[in-house]
Design a protein around this motif. Sequence first.
Motif, mmCIF file in Angstrom:
data_model
loop_
_atom_site.group_PDB
_atom_site.id
_atom_site.type_symbol
_atom_site.label_atom_id
_atom_site.label_comp_id
_atom_site.label_asym_id
_atom_site.label_seq_id
_atom_site.Cartn_x
_atom_site.Cartn_y
_atom_site.Cartn_z
ATOM 1 N N ALA A 1 0.873 -1.219 0.228
ATOM 2 C CA ALA A 1 0.093 0.056 -0.009
ATOM 3 C C ALA A 1 0.793 1.367 -0.049
ATOM 4 O O ALA A 1 0.605 2.244 -0.680
ATOM 5 C CB ALA A 1 -0.944 -0.173 1.154
ATOM 6 N N SER B 1 2.512 1.567 -3.602
ATOM 7 C CA SER B 1 1.738 2.097 -4.617
ATOM 8 C C SER B 1 1.049 3.307 -4.394
ATOM 9 O O SER B 1 0.755 4.002 -5.277
ATOM 10 C CB SER B 1 0.260 1.033 -4.594
ATOM 11 O OG SER B 1 -0.583 1.132 -3.774
ATOM 12 N N ALA C 1 -5.392 1.925 -1.406
ATOM 13 C CA ALA C 1 -4.506 0.564 -1.644
ATOM 14 C C ALA C 1 -4.763 -0.261 -0.459
ATOM 15 O O ALA C 1 -4.995 -1.344 -0.368
ATOM 16 C CB ALA C 1 -3.059 0.743 -1.670
#
Length: 77
Positions: A4, A7, A33
């Motif tokens: 997470a 991204s 995410a």
Amino acid sequence: LPAACASALLFGLIHAPNPTLMIACSLAGFVWAAQFERRPNLYAIALSHALLSTCLSNSLPKSILASMRVGWSYLLH
């Protein structure tokens, strides 16, 4: 959680060199995410992205957002 974070940073970098959008998109990207890892649903992410960008563009002054421009159009504006 590491995925997470990674991204979210990539999503923020896509909006370079506009610093306001980079920060906002990195934070929102992390939330999206992390939520996607728990319950994968692209419709909810797409809808919240549209709503958040609409609210952001209508609530902050154009001087701060630079008309939400990124890349060369931001640098040339």
